[in-house]
Design a protein around this motif. Structure first.
Motif, short mmCIF file in Angstrom:
data_model
loop_
_atom_site.label_atom_id
_atom_site.label_comp_id
_atom_site.label_asym_id
_atom_site.label_seq_id
_atom_site.Cartn_x
_atom_site.Cartn_y
_atom_site.Cartn_z
N TRP A 1 0.91 -1.16 -0.05
CA TRP A 1 -0.01 0.02 0.14
C TRP A 1 0.89 1.14 -0.04
CZ3 TRP A 1 -4.67 1.19 -1.45
CH2 TRP A 1 -5.38 2.26 -1.00
N ASN A 2 1.93 1.18 0.49
CA ASN A 2 2.78 2.35 0.85
C ASN A 2 3.82 2.72 -0.47
OD1 ASN A 2 1.92 3.35 3.31
ND2 ASN A 2 3.36 1.80 4.37
N GLN A 3 3.69 1.64 -1.24
CA GLN A 3 4.38 1.82 -2.64
C GLN A 3 3.73 3.14 -3.47
OE1 GLN A 3 7.27 0.04 -3.62
NE2 GLN A 3 7.03 -0.83 -1.46
N PRO A 4 4.73 3.68 -4.40
CA PRO A 4 4.04 4.75 -5.11
C PRO A 4 2.84 4.44 -5.94
CG PRO A 4 6.39 4.80 -5.19
CD PRO A 4 6.09 3.53 -4.62
N ALA A 5 1.88 5.17 -6.32
CA ALA A 5 0.93 4.82 -7.01
C ALA A 5 0.48 5.83 -8.00
CB ALA A 5 -0.26 4.21 -5.95
N PRO A 6 -0.24 5.48 -9.01
CA PRO A 6 -0.80 6.72 -9.83
C PRO A 6 -1.70 7.44 -9.31
CG PRO A 6 -1.50 4.48 -10.70
CD PRO A 6 -0.72 4.01 -9.51
N ALA A 7 -2.53 7.08 -8.33
CA ALA A 7 -3.53 7.73 -7.62
C ALA A 7 -3.34 8.16 -6.23
CB ALA A 7 -4.93 7.35 -7.76
N MET A 8 -3.70 9.07 -5.52
CA MET A 8 -3.29 9.25 -4.09
C MET A 8 -4.09 8.29 -3.27
SD MET A 8 -4.31 12.61 -1.51
CE MET A 8 -5.96 12.24 -1.61
N ARG A 9 -3.24 7.69 -2.40
CA ARG A 9 -3.54 6.71 -1.44
C ARG A 9 -3.55 7.32 0.03
NH1 ARG A 9 -0.35 1.51 -3.33
NH2 ARG A 9 -1.72 0.96 -5.06
N ARG A 10 -4.77 7.10 0.60
CA ARG A 10 -4.74 7.68 2.14
C ARG A 10 -4.42 6.69 3.15
NH1 ARG A 10 -6.59 13.00 2.53
NH2 ARG A 10 -8.05 13.67 1.14
N GLN A 11 -4.30 6.92 4.21
CA GLN A 11 -3.82 5.72 4.94
C GLN A 11 -4.77 4.77 5.11
OE1 GLN A 11 -3.70 7.21 9.18
NE2 GLN A 11 -3.02 5.43 9.96
N ALA A 12 -4.22 3.43 5.25
CA ALA A 12 -4.85 2.39 5.35
C ALA A 12 -4.17 1.12 6.20
CB ALA A 12 -5.28 1.77 4.11
N VAL A 13 -5.12 0.49 7.18
CA VAL A 13 -4.23 -0.49 7.94
C VAL A 13 -5.18 -1.70 8.16
CG1 VAL A 13 -3.48 -0.88 10.35
CG2 VAL A 13 -3.22 1.61 9.15
N VAL A 14 -4.46 -2.92 8.22
CA VAL A 14 -5.33 -3.94 8.41
C VAL A 14 -5.09 -4.46 9.81
CG1 VAL A 14 -5.42 -6.42 7.71
CG2 VAL A 14 -5.17 -4.69 6.19
N GLU A 15 -6.17 -4.84 10.45
CA GLU A 15 -5.74 -5.53 11.85
C GLU A 15 -6.95 -6.65 11.77
OE1 GLU A 15 -6.07 -3.00 15.30
OE2 GLU A 15 -4.52 -1.78 14.43
N GLY A 16 -6.41 -8.04 12.08
CA GLY A 16 -7.48 -8.97 12.07
C GLY A 16 -8.44 -9.11 10.77
N SER A 17 -9.72 -8.81 11.04
CA SER A 17 -10.84 -9.06 9.76
C SER A 17 -11.12 -7.93 9.62
CB SER A 17 -11.97 -9.99 10.38
OG SER A 17 -12.42 -9.41 11.16
#
Length: 115
Positions: A45-61
């Protein structure tokens, strides 16, 4: 051999105001992410991407994404791409770990003496 089950987003669980127009959107996942998968997801998710990415975190399900409400569908589209790539990486890692364990067990059995 245990078959890896792909993780996918199933629904929006909740959305709460974060700061200003940003909201903390919590998405349910189809299952708990295996132990090493949240790290793999975060790295992808933290790799450069063509569109802006907001913060995202996975925890469990659950997957929490901080974004504006109108951005959520775009975030989900990007999240699905990263989750798919993460599923592939985690499946490969799981298969390799099982093969390594099978090989170690086979080597152990060959080296044991019972007399």
């Amino acid at each position: 051999m245990t078959e890896f089950q792909d993780i996918r987003i199933t629904e929006l669980a909740s959305g709460q105001a974060e700061s200003g127009p940003l909201m903390n959107m919590v998405l349910n996942l189809s299952a708990d992410a295996p132990v090493n998968c949240p790290d793999a997801f975060r790295e992808a998710w933290n790799q450069p991407a063509p569109a802006m990415r907001r913060q995202a975190v996975v925890e469990g399900s659950r997957l929490a994404s901080t974004c504006m409400a109108y951005e959520l569908q775009g975030q989900i589209d990007q999240l699905n791409e990263v989750i798919s790539a993460t599923n592939d990486a985690c499946r490969l890692g799981s298969e390799q770990a099982e093969l390594r364990q099978d090989g170690e067990l086979r080597d152990l059995k060959a080296s044991l003496r019972y007399d």
